[in-house]
Design a protein around this motif. Structure first.
Motif, PDB file in Angstrom:
ATOM      1  N   ALA A 158     -56.384 -20.167  62.511  1.00  0.00           N
ATOM      2  CA  ALA A 158     -56.718 -20.828  61.265  1.00  0.00           C
ATOM      3  C   ALA A 158     -56.051 -22.055  60.946  1.00  0.00           C
ATOM      4  N   ARG A 159     -56.796 -23.045  60.664  1.00  0.00           N
ATOM      5  CA  ARG A 159     -56.404 -24.474  60.110  1.00  0.00           C
ATOM      6  C   ARG A 159     -56.208 -24.214  58.863  1.00  0.00           C
ATOM      7  N   ARG A 160     -54.772 -24.642  58.578  1.00  0.00           N
ATOM      8  CA  ARG A 160     -53.999 -24.638  57.263  1.00  0.00           C
ATOM      9  C   ARG A 160     -54.103 -25.837  56.642  1.00  0.00           C
ATOM     10  N   VAL A 161     -54.702 -26.133  55.445  1.00  0.00           N
ATOM     11  CA  VAL A 161     -54.831 -27.453  54.931  1.00  0.00           C
ATOM     12  C   VAL A 161     -54.115 -26.977  53.430  1.00  0.00           C
ATOM     13  N   VAL A 162     -53.273 -27.828  53.058  1.00  0.00           N
ATOM     14  CA  VAL A 162     -52.331 -27.730  52.028  1.00  0.00           C
ATOM     15  C   VAL A 162     -52.612 -28.964  50.930  1.00  0.00           C
ATOM     16  N   VAL A 163     -52.879 -28.739  49.852  1.00  0.00           N
ATOM     17  CA  VAL A 163     -52.959 -29.563  48.593  1.00  0.00           C
ATOM     18  C   VAL A 163     -51.833 -29.523  48.001  1.00  0.00           C
ATOM     19  N   LEU A 164     -51.226 -30.762  47.840  1.00  0.00           N
ATOM     20  CA  LEU A 164     -49.625 -30.938  47.027  1.00  0.00           C
ATOM     21  C   LEU A 164     -49.708 -31.991  46.450  1.00  0.00           C
ATOM     22  N   GLY A 165     -48.804 -32.065  45.400  1.00  0.00           N
ATOM     23  CA  GLY A 165     -48.778 -33.186  44.438  1.00  0.00           C
ATOM     24  C   GLY A 165     -48.127 -32.822  43.204  1.00  0.00           C
ATOM     25  N   ALA A 166     -47.747 -33.968  42.512  1.00  0.00           N
ATOM     26  CA  ALA A 166     -46.840 -33.951  41.298  1.00  0.00           C
ATOM     27  C   ALA A 166     -47.642 -33.160  40.207  1.00  0.00           C
ATOM     28  N   GLU A 167     -46.940 -32.776  38.913  1.00  0.00           N
ATOM     29  CA  GLU A 167     -47.432 -32.002  38.050  1.00  0.00           C
ATOM     30  C   GLU A 167     -48.682 -32.885  37.505  1.00  0.00           C
ATOM     31  N   SER A 168     -49.702 -31.801  37.400  1.00  0.00           N
ATOM     32  CA  SER A 168     -50.962 -32.188  36.488  1.00  0.00           C
ATOM     33  C   SER A 168     -51.810 -33.317  37.552  1.00  0.00           C
ATOM     34  N   THR A 169     -51.630 -33.368  38.625  1.00  0.00           N
ATOM     35  CA  THR A 169     -52.389 -34.170  39.491  1.00  0.00           C
ATOM     36  C   THR A 169     -53.756 -33.685  40.175  1.00  0.00           C
ATOM     37  N   GLY A 170     -54.039 -32.393  39.850  1.00  0.00           N
ATOM     38  CA  GLY A 170     -55.288 -31.784  40.367  1.00  0.00           C
ATOM     39  C   GLY A 170     -55.145 -31.066  41.582  1.00  0.00           C
ATOM     40  N   THR A 171     -54.106 -30.383  42.007  1.00  0.00           N
ATOM     41  CA  THR A 171     -53.886 -29.757  43.191  1.00  0.00           C
ATOM     42  C   THR A 171     -54.693 -28.486  43.018  1.00  0.00           C
ATOM     43  N   THR A 172     -54.647 -27.846  42.151  1.00  0.00           N
ATOM     44  CA  THR A 172     -55.429 -26.477  41.931  1.00  0.00           C
ATOM     45  C   THR A 172     -56.946 -26.876  41.925  1.00  0.00           C
ATOM     46  N   PRO A 296     -55.022 -38.240  34.183  1.00  0.00           N
ATOM     47  CA  PRO A 296     -54.407 -38.015  32.807  1.00  0.00           C
ATOM     48  C   PRO A 296     -53.556 -36.862  32.633  1.00  0.00           C
ATOM     49  N   PHE A 297     -52.095 -36.802  32.263  1.00  0.00           N
ATOM     50  CA  PHE A 297     -51.434 -35.748  32.248  1.00  0.00           C
ATOM     51  C   PHE A 297     -51.751 -34.800  30.955  1.00  0.00           C
ATOM     52  N   HIS A 307     -43.431 -38.797  32.786  1.00  0.00           N
ATOM     53  CA  HIS A 307     -42.600 -39.720  33.470  1.00  0.00           C
ATOM     54  C   HIS A 307     -42.085 -39.189  34.876  1.00  0.00           C
ATOM     55  N   LEU A 308     -42.105 -38.031  35.223  1.00  0.00           N
ATOM     56  CA  LEU A 308     -41.685 -37.590  36.447  1.00  0.00           C
ATOM     57  C   LEU A 308     -42.579 -37.720  37.710  1.00  0.00           C
ATOM     58  N   ARG A 309     -43.787 -37.876  37.209  1.00  0.00           N
ATOM     59  CA  ARG A 309     -44.680 -37.743  38.410  1.00  0.00           C
ATOM     60  C   ARG A 309     -44.689 -39.021  39.388  1.00  0.00           C
ATOM     61  N   PRO A 310     -44.585 -40.169  38.934  1.00  0.00           N
ATOM     62  CA  PRO A 310     -44.389 -41.245  39.985  1.00  0.00           C
ATOM     63  C   PRO A 310     -43.298 -40.873  41.083  1.00  0.00           C
ATOM     64  N   TRP A 311     -42.029 -40.253  40.531  1.00  0.00           N
ATOM     65  CA  TRP A 311     -40.993 -39.996  41.482  1.00  0.00           C
ATOM     66  C   TRP A 311     -41.148 -38.712  42.344  1.00  0.00           C
ATOM     67  N   MET A 312     -42.033 -37.816  41.653  1.00  0.00           N
ATOM     68  CA  MET A 312     -42.468 -36.793  42.765  1.00  0.00           C
ATOM     69  C   MET A 312     -43.631 -37.094  43.630  1.00  0.00           C
ATOM     70  N   THR A 313     -44.393 -38.080  43.391  1.00  0.00           N
ATOM     71  CA  THR A 313     -45.474 -38.426  44.208  1.00  0.00           C
ATOM     72  C   THR A 313     -44.610 -39.124  45.514  1.00  0.00           C
ATOM     73  N   GLY A 314     -43.706 -39.949  45.035  1.00  0.00           N
ATOM     74  CA  GLY A 314     -43.009 -40.683  45.981  1.00  0.00           C
ATOM     75  C   GLY A 314     -42.161 -40.100  46.855  1.00  0.00           C
TER      76      GLY A 314
END
Length: 363
Positions: A158-172, A296-297, A307-314
Protein backbone atom coordinates in the motif's frame (compact mmCIF):
# COMPACT_ATOMS: atom_id res chain seq x y z
CA UNK A 1 -11.14 -34.39 7.53
CA UNK A 2 -9.80 -35.42 10.94
CA UNK A 3 -6.12 -36.12 11.51
CA UNK A 4 -6.63 -39.90 11.63
CA UNK A 5 -8.22 -39.91 8.16
CA UNK A 6 -5.52 -37.86 6.48
CA UNK A 7 -3.71 -39.95 3.87
CA UNK A 8 -0.24 -38.42 4.26
CA UNK A 9 1.99 -38.17 7.30
CA UNK A 10 4.24 -35.35 6.07
CA UNK A 11 3.44 -33.13 3.12
CA UNK A 12 5.51 -30.44 1.42
CA UNK A 13 4.55 -27.23 -0.38
CA UNK A 14 7.45 -25.42 -2.02
CA UNK A 15 7.55 -22.07 -3.80
CA UNK A 16 8.97 -18.58 -4.09
CA UNK A 17 5.78 -16.90 -2.85
CA UNK A 18 7.04 -13.73 -4.53
CA UNK A 19 4.68 -12.49 -3.17
CA UNK A 20 2.13 -14.97 -1.78
CA UNK A 21 -1.39 -14.77 -3.19
CA UNK A 22 -4.76 -16.55 -2.97
CA UNK A 23 -3.61 -19.40 -5.23
CA UNK A 24 -0.71 -20.16 -2.91
CA UNK A 25 -3.00 -20.10 0.11
CA UNK A 26 -5.45 -22.48 -1.58
CA UNK A 27 -2.56 -24.84 -2.26
CA UNK A 28 -1.48 -24.80 1.38
CA UNK A 29 -5.02 -25.21 2.70
CA UNK A 30 -5.54 -28.19 0.42
CA UNK A 31 -2.33 -29.79 1.64
CA UNK A 32 -3.15 -29.14 5.29
CA UNK A 33 -6.44 -30.98 4.88
CA UNK A 34 -4.64 -34.09 3.63
CA UNK A 35 -1.55 -34.20 5.85
CA UNK A 36 -0.93 -34.95 9.48
CA UNK A 37 1.97 -32.51 9.24
CA UNK A 38 2.81 -29.97 6.53
CA UNK A 39 6.01 -28.09 5.78
CA UNK A 40 5.91 -24.99 3.59
CA UNK A 41 9.33 -24.19 2.16
CA UNK A 42 9.80 -20.61 0.98
CA UNK A 43 12.75 -20.30 -1.40
CA UNK A 44 14.08 -16.87 -2.33
CA UNK A 45 16.90 -15.79 -4.60
CA UNK A 46 19.19 -12.98 -3.51
CA UNK A 47 18.26 -10.89 -6.57
CA UNK A 48 14.59 -10.70 -5.55
CA UNK A 49 13.35 -7.53 -3.88
CA UNK A 50 10.89 -8.93 -1.33
CA UNK A 51 12.86 -10.16 1.69
CA UNK A 52 12.70 -13.86 2.49
CA UNK A 53 11.84 -13.03 6.11
CA UNK A 54 8.74 -11.11 5.01
CA UNK A 55 7.49 -13.98 2.87
CA UNK A 56 8.04 -16.48 5.66
CA UNK A 57 6.19 -14.20 8.09
CA UNK A 58 3.24 -13.76 5.73
CA UNK A 59 2.91 -17.50 5.17
CA UNK A 60 3.18 -18.25 8.90
CA UNK A 61 0.47 -15.73 9.65
CA UNK A 62 -1.84 -17.16 7.00
CA UNK A 63 -1.20 -20.81 7.91
CA UNK A 64 -0.48 -21.30 11.61
CA UNK A 65 -1.12 -25.01 11.24
CA UNK A 66 1.86 -25.47 8.92
CA UNK A 67 5.56 -25.37 9.64
CA UNK A 68 6.94 -22.60 7.43
CA UNK A 69 10.68 -22.48 6.79
CA UNK A 70 12.79 -20.38 4.47
CA UNK A 71 15.90 -20.93 2.37
CA UNK A 72 18.01 -18.89 0.00
CA UNK A 73 18.33 -20.62 -3.36
CA UNK A 74 20.55 -18.82 -5.87
CA UNK A 75 21.05 -21.76 -8.21
CA UNK A 76 20.02 -21.29 -11.85
CA UNK A 77 16.55 -22.31 -12.96
CA UNK A 78 16.60 -25.15 -15.47
CA UNK A 79 14.10 -28.00 -15.04
CA UNK A 80 15.82 -30.02 -17.78
CA UNK A 81 19.32 -30.12 -16.27
CA UNK A 82 19.91 -32.95 -13.74
CA UNK A 83 22.92 -31.15 -12.26
CA UNK A 84 20.85 -28.06 -11.59
CA UNK A 85 18.17 -30.24 -10.02
CA UNK A 86 20.82 -31.78 -7.77
CA UNK A 87 21.90 -28.31 -6.62
CA UNK A 88 18.33 -27.27 -5.83
CA UNK A 89 17.61 -30.52 -4.02
CA UNK A 90 20.62 -29.94 -1.78
CA UNK A 91 19.01 -26.66 -0.68
CA UNK A 92 15.60 -28.28 -0.25
CA UNK A 93 16.94 -31.24 1.72
CA UNK A 94 18.96 -28.98 4.01
CA UNK A 95 15.80 -27.01 4.84
CA UNK A 96 13.52 -30.07 5.05
CA UNK A 97 15.64 -33.07 6.09
CA UNK A 98 12.71 -35.26 7.20
CA UNK A 99 11.08 -37.80 4.87
CA UNK A 100 8.28 -36.35 2.74
CA UNK A 101 5.27 -38.45 1.76
CA UNK A 102 3.54 -36.04 -0.62
CA UNK A 103 4.48 -32.96 -2.60
CA UNK A 104 1.60 -30.57 -3.29
CA UNK A 105 2.12 -28.33 -6.28
CA UNK A 106 0.44 -26.43 -9.09
CA UNK A 107 3.58 -26.37 -11.23
CA UNK A 108 4.67 -28.55 -14.12
CA UNK A 109 7.90 -29.42 -12.34
CA UNK A 110 5.90 -31.08 -9.56
CA UNK A 111 6.32 -34.56 -11.02
CA UNK A 112 10.12 -34.41 -10.94
CA UNK A 113 10.16 -32.69 -7.56
CA UNK A 114 8.00 -35.42 -6.04
CA UNK A 115 10.13 -38.15 -7.65
CA UNK A 116 13.29 -36.72 -6.18
CA UNK A 117 11.71 -36.57 -2.73
CA UNK A 118 10.47 -40.13 -3.14
CA UNK A 119 6.96 -38.82 -2.52
CA UNK A 120 3.54 -38.84 -4.12
CA UNK A 121 2.68 -35.92 -6.36
CA UNK A 122 -0.59 -34.11 -5.61
CA UNK A 123 -1.51 -31.58 -8.29
CA UNK A 124 -3.73 -28.73 -7.06
CA UNK A 125 -5.53 -26.49 -9.57
CA UNK A 126 -2.69 -26.56 -12.15
CA UNK A 127 -4.80 -24.59 -14.64
CA UNK A 128 -5.41 -21.77 -12.11
CA UNK A 129 -9.15 -22.19 -12.62
CA UNK A 130 -10.10 -21.46 -9.01
CA UNK A 131 -7.69 -18.57 -8.52
CA UNK A 132 -6.59 -17.00 -11.82
CA UNK A 133 -3.49 -15.35 -10.45
CA UNK A 134 0.27 -15.92 -10.34
CA UNK A 135 3.27 -14.32 -8.71
CA UNK A 136 4.29 -12.97 -12.11
CA UNK A 137 0.88 -11.34 -12.54
CA UNK A 138 1.02 -9.78 -9.07
CA UNK A 139 4.47 -8.32 -9.70
CA UNK A 140 3.32 -6.91 -13.03
CA UNK A 141 0.03 -5.44 -11.80
CA UNK A 142 -0.48 -5.38 -8.02
CA UNK A 143 -3.59 -3.21 -8.31
CA UNK A 144 -5.25 -5.61 -10.75
CA UNK A 145 -4.43 -8.52 -8.46
CA UNK A 146 -5.30 -6.73 -5.20
CA UNK A 147 -8.32 -8.95 -4.38
CA UNK A 148 -6.00 -11.99 -4.38
CA UNK A 149 -3.56 -10.54 -1.82
CA UNK A 150 -3.57 -11.17 1.92
CA UNK A 151 -3.36 -8.54 4.66
CA UNK A 152 0.40 -8.69 5.14
CA UNK A 153 1.14 -8.26 1.44
CA UNK A 154 -1.38 -5.42 1.16
CA UNK A 155 0.24 -3.61 4.07
CA UNK A 156 3.64 -4.00 2.42
CA UNK A 157 2.47 -2.74 -0.98
CA UNK A 158 0.00 0.00 0.00
CA UNK A 159 1.20 3.49 -0.90
CA UNK A 160 1.06 5.51 2.31
CA UNK A 161 0.27 9.20 2.03
CA UNK A 162 0.61 11.35 5.14
CA UNK A 163 -0.97 14.78 5.54
CA UNK A 164 0.78 16.83 8.20
CA UNK A 165 1.01 20.45 9.24
CA UNK A 166 0.71 23.00 12.01
CA UNK A 167 -2.44 23.42 14.09
CA UNK A 168 -5.60 24.42 12.26
CA UNK A 169 -4.14 24.10 8.76
CA UNK A 170 -6.65 21.58 7.43
CA UNK A 171 -4.79 18.27 7.74
CA UNK A 172 -7.90 16.38 8.84
CA UNK A 173 -10.07 18.02 6.18
CA UNK A 174 -7.61 17.22 3.38
CA UNK A 175 -6.77 13.66 4.44
CA UNK A 176 -10.45 12.73 4.82
CA UNK A 177 -11.30 14.34 1.48
CA UNK A 178 -8.54 12.37 -0.22
CA UNK A 179 -9.78 9.08 1.21
CA UNK A 180 -13.33 9.89 0.08
CA UNK A 181 -12.09 10.86 -3.39
CA UNK A 182 -10.37 7.52 -3.96
CA UNK A 183 -13.17 5.47 -2.42
CA UNK A 184 -15.51 7.03 -4.96
CA UNK A 185 -13.49 5.42 -7.76
CA UNK A 186 -14.93 2.06 -6.76
CA UNK A 187 -13.43 -1.37 -7.33
CA UNK A 188 -10.39 -2.05 -5.20
CA UNK A 189 -10.29 1.66 -4.34
CA UNK A 190 -13.61 1.44 -2.48
CA UNK A 191 -11.72 0.17 0.59
CA UNK A 192 -9.32 3.13 0.73
CA UNK A 193 -8.52 3.78 4.36
CA UNK A 194 -8.12 6.90 6.47
CA UNK A 195 -6.14 6.94 9.71
CA UNK A 196 -7.09 9.64 12.24
CA UNK A 197 -4.63 11.44 14.48
CA UNK A 198 -4.26 9.44 17.68
CA UNK A 199 -2.49 12.31 19.40
CA UNK A 200 -5.71 14.31 19.34
CA UNK A 201 -7.71 11.58 21.06
CA UNK A 202 -4.87 11.21 23.55
CA UNK A 203 -4.95 14.97 24.21
CA UNK A 204 -8.73 14.97 24.68
CA UNK A 205 -8.42 12.20 27.26
CA UNK A 206 -5.58 14.01 28.99
CA UNK A 207 -7.60 17.23 29.30
CA UNK A 208 -10.69 15.32 30.47
CA UNK A 209 -8.65 13.57 33.18
CA UNK A 210 -7.29 16.90 34.37
CA UNK A 211 -10.77 18.45 34.46
CA UNK A 212 -12.03 15.54 36.55
CA UNK A 213 -9.68 16.83 39.24
CA UNK A 214 -9.72 20.54 38.37
CA UNK A 215 -13.03 21.40 36.65
CA UNK A 216 -11.85 24.87 35.61
CA UNK A 217 -8.71 23.60 33.85
CA UNK A 218 -8.15 24.35 30.17
CA UNK A 219 -5.63 23.33 27.51
CA UNK A 220 -2.94 25.68 28.84
CA UNK A 221 -2.90 23.68 32.07
CA UNK A 222 -2.08 20.39 30.34
CA UNK A 223 1.53 19.22 30.58
CA UNK A 224 3.28 16.49 28.60
CA UNK A 225 6.26 14.34 29.50
CA UNK A 226 8.77 12.96 27.05
CA UNK A 227 7.72 9.40 27.85
CA UNK A 228 4.25 10.01 26.44
CA UNK A 229 5.36 10.70 22.89
CA UNK A 230 6.77 7.25 22.04
CA UNK A 231 3.45 5.83 23.28
CA UNK A 232 1.56 8.14 20.92
CA UNK A 233 3.93 7.37 18.03
CA UNK A 234 3.62 3.59 18.43
CA UNK A 235 -0.16 3.76 18.73
CA UNK A 236 -0.32 5.93 15.60
CA UNK A 237 1.82 3.45 13.68
CA UNK A 238 -0.25 0.49 14.90
CA UNK A 239 -3.44 2.19 13.69
CA UNK A 240 -1.78 2.86 10.34
CA UNK A 241 -0.62 -0.74 9.98
CA UNK A 242 -4.08 -2.12 10.71
CA UNK A 243 -5.62 0.17 8.11
CA UNK A 244 -2.99 -0.75 5.51
CA UNK A 245 -3.74 -4.45 5.97
CA UNK A 246 -7.44 -3.94 5.29
CA UNK A 247 -7.50 -1.22 2.64
CA UNK A 248 -6.84 -0.40 -0.98
CA UNK A 249 -3.52 0.22 -2.76
CA UNK A 250 -3.38 3.70 -1.18
CA UNK A 251 -3.77 4.77 2.45
CA UNK A 252 -4.26 8.29 3.80
CA UNK A 253 -3.03 9.27 7.24
CA UNK A 254 -3.83 12.39 9.24
CA UNK A 255 -0.28 12.70 10.66
CA UNK A 256 2.18 9.89 11.54
CA UNK A 257 4.99 9.09 13.95
CA UNK A 258 7.40 11.33 12.02
CA UNK A 259 5.11 14.27 12.78
CA UNK A 260 4.94 13.15 16.41
CA UNK A 261 8.68 13.79 16.66
CA UNK A 262 8.14 17.43 15.71
CA UNK A 263 5.36 17.79 18.27
CA UNK A 264 7.79 16.46 20.87
CA UNK A 265 10.07 19.38 19.99
CA UNK A 266 7.14 21.75 20.29
CA UNK A 267 6.17 20.66 23.81
CA UNK A 268 9.49 19.53 25.28
CA UNK A 269 11.91 21.81 23.44
CA UNK A 270 14.20 19.10 22.09
CA UNK A 271 14.14 16.09 19.73
CA UNK A 272 13.30 12.60 20.99
CA UNK A 273 15.65 9.89 19.67
CA UNK A 274 13.12 7.26 20.72
CA UNK A 275 10.30 8.79 18.69
CA UNK A 276 12.65 9.26 15.74
CA UNK A 277 13.54 5.56 15.94
CA UNK A 278 9.85 4.63 15.89
CA UNK A 279 9.26 6.85 12.84
CA UNK A 280 12.13 5.20 10.97
CA UNK A 281 10.53 1.75 11.16
CA UNK A 282 7.73 2.40 8.65
CA UNK A 283 8.33 3.82 5.16
CA UNK A 284 5.87 6.40 3.84
CA UNK A 285 5.69 7.25 0.18
CA UNK A 286 4.43 10.83 0.09
CA UNK A 287 3.96 13.66 2.59
CA UNK A 288 1.57 16.53 1.97
CA UNK A 289 2.48 19.56 4.09
CA UNK A 290 -0.44 21.93 4.66
CA UNK A 291 0.59 25.58 4.59
CA UNK A 292 -0.68 27.79 7.42
CA UNK A 293 -0.96 30.79 5.10
CA UNK A 294 -4.51 31.45 3.92
CA UNK A 295 -6.13 29.23 6.55
CA UNK A 296 -7.82 31.06 9.45
CA UNK A 297 -6.93 29.78 12.90
CA UNK A 298 -9.80 28.12 14.74
CA UNK A 299 -9.44 27.44 18.44
CA UNK A 300 -11.19 24.19 19.27
CA UNK A 301 -10.01 24.08 22.86
CA UNK A 302 -6.97 21.89 22.17
CA UNK A 303 -4.77 24.36 20.31
CA UNK A 304 -2.04 26.74 21.44
CA UNK A 305 -2.55 29.70 19.12
CA UNK A 306 -1.77 31.04 15.64
CA UNK A 307 1.61 32.47 16.66
CA UNK A 308 3.16 28.98 16.65
CA UNK A 309 2.01 27.97 13.18
CA UNK A 310 4.84 29.55 11.13
CA UNK A 311 7.44 27.85 13.34
CA UNK A 312 5.70 24.46 13.06
CA UNK A 313 5.38 24.73 9.28
CA UNK A 314 9.05 25.60 9.04
CA UNK A 315 10.15 22.72 11.26
CA UNK A 316 8.08 20.21 9.31
CA UNK A 317 9.62 21.42 6.08
CA UNK A 318 13.17 21.45 7.46
CA UNK A 319 12.89 17.89 8.75
CA UNK A 320 11.20 16.58 5.61
CA UNK A 321 14.05 18.03 3.55
CA UNK A 322 16.79 16.94 5.95
CA UNK A 323 15.59 13.34 6.07
CA UNK A 324 15.03 13.13 2.31
CA UNK A 325 11.34 12.36 2.52
CA UNK A 326 9.24 12.95 -0.58
CA UNK A 327 6.84 15.81 0.12
CA UNK A 328 4.76 18.56 -1.42
CA UNK A 329 3.55 21.79 0.15
CA UNK A 330 -0.15 22.34 -0.53
CA UNK A 331 -1.51 25.87 -0.55
CA UNK A 332 -4.67 27.79 -1.40
CA UNK A 333 -8.23 27.02 -0.45
CA UNK A 334 -9.67 23.56 0.28
CA UNK A 335 -10.63 22.79 -3.33
CA UNK A 336 -7.25 23.85 -4.69
CA UNK A 337 -5.45 21.83 -2.03
CA UNK A 338 -7.49 18.75 -2.87
CA UNK A 339 -6.80 19.11 -6.60
CA UNK A 340 -3.08 19.52 -5.96
CA UNK A 341 -3.03 16.54 -3.61
CA UNK A 342 -4.96 14.25 -5.96
CA UNK A 343 -2.58 15.08 -8.80
CA UNK A 344 0.41 14.25 -6.59
CA UNK A 345 -1.11 10.96 -5.40
CA UNK A 346 -2.08 9.97 -8.94
CA UNK A 347 1.51 10.62 -10.03
CA UNK A 348 2.75 8.43 -7.19
CA UNK A 349 0.42 5.59 -8.13
CA UNK A 350 1.31 5.92 -11.82
CA UNK A 351 4.91 5.11 -10.97
CA UNK A 352 3.73 1.60 -10.16
CA UNK A 353 5.48 -1.00 -8.03
CA UNK A 354 8.98 -2.16 -8.85
CA UNK A 355 9.90 -5.78 -8.21
CA UNK A 356 13.28 -7.17 -9.14
CA UNK A 357 13.03 -9.96 -11.69
CA UNK A 358 13.52 -13.49 -10.34
CA UNK A 359 16.30 -15.64 -11.74
CA UNK A 360 15.52 -16.37 -15.41
CA UNK A 361 14.57 -19.88 -16.44
CA UNK A 362 16.96 -21.50 -18.91
CA UNK A 363 15.23 -22.81 -22.00
Amino acid sequence: MNAAARPYRHGLVLGKFYPPHAGHHHLVRTALAQCERLTVLVCAASVESVPLADRVAWMREAHPGAEVVGAVDDHPVDVHDPAVWDAHMAVFRAAVPEPVDAVFTSEAYGTELARRFGAAEVAVDPDRALYPVSGTAVRKDPVGCWPFLGPGVRASLARRVVVLGAESTGTTTLSRALAAHYRARGGVWADTGWVPEYGRAYSEDKLAALRAVEPRADWTDVEFTSEEFPVIARHQDADEQRAAREGSPVLFCDTDSFATAIWHERYLGAPSPEVAAVAALTPRHLYLLTDHEGVPFEDDGLRDGPHLRPWMTGRFREELERTGRRFLMVTGGPEERLRTAVAAVDALLAEGWRFADPLPERR
